[in-house]
Design an enzyme around this catalytic site. Structure first.
Site, PDB file in Angstrom:
ATOM      1  N   THR A   1       3.405  -0.830  -4.810  1.00  0.00           N
ATOM      2  CA  THR A   1       2.273   0.059  -5.099  1.00  0.00           C
ATOM      3  C   THR A   1       1.835  -0.167  -6.534  1.00  0.00           C
ATOM      4  O   THR A   1       2.670  -0.274  -7.428  1.00  0.00           O
ATOM      5  CB  THR A   1       2.695   1.532  -4.907  1.00  0.00           C
ATOM      6  OG1 THR A   1       3.164   1.710  -3.572  1.00  0.00           O
ATOM      7  CG2 THR A   1       1.543   2.484  -5.168  1.00  0.00           C
TER       8      THR A   1
ATOM      9  N   SER B   1       4.358   1.940   1.920  1.00  0.00           N
ATOM     10  CA  SER B   1       5.624   1.700   1.235  1.00  0.00           C
ATOM     11  C   SER B   1       5.934   2.738   0.167  1.00  0.00           C
ATOM     12  O   SER B   1       7.082   3.063  -0.066  1.00  0.00           O
ATOM     13  CB  SER B   1       5.643   0.289   0.645  1.00  0.00           C
ATOM     14  OG  SER B   1       4.501   0.064  -0.141  1.00  0.00           O
TER      15      SER B   1
ATOM     16  N   THR C   1       0.721  -1.233   0.000  1.00  0.00           N
ATOM     17  CA  THR C   1       0.000   0.000   0.000  1.00  0.00           C
ATOM     18  C   THR C   1       0.755   1.290   0.000  1.00  0.00           C
ATOM     19  O   THR C   1       1.788   1.431   0.591  1.00  0.00           O
ATOM     20  CB  THR C   1      -0.971   0.069   1.161  1.00  0.00           C
ATOM     21  OG1 THR C   1      -1.965  -0.834   0.852  1.00  0.00           O
ATOM     22  CG2 THR C   1      -1.576   1.376   1.426  1.00  0.00           C
TER      23      THR C   1
ATOM     24  N   GLY D   1      -7.965   5.656   5.559  1.00  0.00           N
ATOM     25  CA  GLY D   1      -7.163   4.717   4.795  1.00  0.00           C
ATOM     26  C   GLY D   1      -6.094   4.113   5.687  1.00  0.00           C
ATOM     27  O   GLY D   1      -5.624   4.777   6.617  1.00  0.00           O
TER      28      GLY D   1
ATOM     29  N   CYS E   1       7.561   2.623  -6.677  1.00  0.00           N
ATOM     30  CA  CYS E   1       7.494   1.635  -5.591  1.00  0.00           C
ATOM     31  C   CYS E   1       6.930   0.305  -6.094  1.00  0.00           C
ATOM     32  O   CYS E   1       5.802   0.264  -6.586  1.00  0.00           O
ATOM     33  CB  CYS E   1       6.617   2.177  -4.460  1.00  0.00           C
ATOM     34  SG  CYS E   1       6.403   1.011  -3.089  1.00  0.00           S
TER      35      CYS E   1
ATOM     36  N   LYS F   1      -8.398  -0.320   0.648  1.00  0.00           N
ATOM     37  CA  LYS F   1      -7.780   0.113   1.898  1.00  0.00           C
ATOM     38  C   LYS F   1      -8.212   1.524   2.289  1.00  0.00           C
ATOM     39  O   LYS F   1      -7.649   2.119   3.186  1.00  0.00           O
ATOM     40  CB  LYS F   1      -6.266   0.039   1.764  1.00  0.00           C
ATOM     41  CG  LYS F   1      -5.786  -1.353   1.371  1.00  0.00           C
ATOM     42  CD  LYS F   1      -4.357  -1.325   0.945  1.00  0.00           C
ATOM     43  CE  LYS F   1      -4.134  -2.327  -0.156  1.00  0.00           C
ATOM     44  NZ  LYS F   1      -2.894  -2.133  -0.826  1.00  0.00           N
TER      45      LYS F   1
END
Length: 181
Positions: free
Chosen positions: A170, A132, A9, A53, A167, A41
């Site tokens: 993600t 992340s 996430t 979130g 990332c 989320k």
């Protein structure tokens, strides 16, 4: 696999021109394997007046959602009071202390980040990112807020896209919830 760290996430929240947006990606990974690409989320609470979130463990995040929603009800929808009360419980309760997640909660007036160490932080500049890819999304959103005339939702979409490009934890399957002023 029992000791494999679950990474998942990026959550980004921002306010611009009276609009509050919370965006989250849908990727969940286990080690170096993508497990799910469409996890949710981010969700609304209090009849759409609050959005939250989480980043971290899915079960822990859902537990925190439930606890936060209960605090909102207990404190008549007062975001700040509910956040402080949850943070106190999270820090002192033996069960809650073990939860591995962070929360972003927002209403029309406040954006807050909550942690298990008792933090309730209202970010400067009306933008915060966790997870992340949170720092990538945060940096992109700040730059876009300063250098473009884009609205809150468009900034969140572009910033999350940039985070997804950088990332590996993600993706670009976004859930975006927007609150009016």
């Amino acid at each position: 696999m029992a000791n494999t760290r679950i990474r998942s996430t990026t959550i980004l929240a921002l306010r611009k021109d009276g609009r509050t947006v919370v965006a989250g990606d849908g990727q969940v990974t286990l080690g170096d394997t993508k497990i799910k690409g469409s996890a949710r989320k981010v969700r609304t609470m209090q009849d759409g007046k609050v959005v939250a979130g989480f980043a971290g463990s899915a079960a822990d995040g859902m537990t925190l959602f439930d606890r936060f929603e209960a605090k909102l009800k207990e404190h008549n929808g007062q975001l700040m009071r509910a956040a402080v009360e949850l943070a106190k419980d999270w820090r002192t309760d033996k069960f809650l202390r073990r939860l591995e997640a962070l929360l972003i909660v927002a209403d029309a007036d406040h954006i807050l980040m909550l942690s298990g160490t008792g933090d309730v932080i209202e970010p400067d500049g009306g933008v915060v990112g966790i997870g992340s890819g949170g720092t990538y999304a945060l940096a992109a959103a700040r730059a876009l807020m300063q250098s473009t005339d884009l609205g809150a939702r468009a900034i969140a979409e572009r910033a999350m896209s940039i985070a997804a490009d950088i990332c590996v934890y993600t993706n670009d399957k976004l859930i975006i919830e927007e609150l009016p002023s």
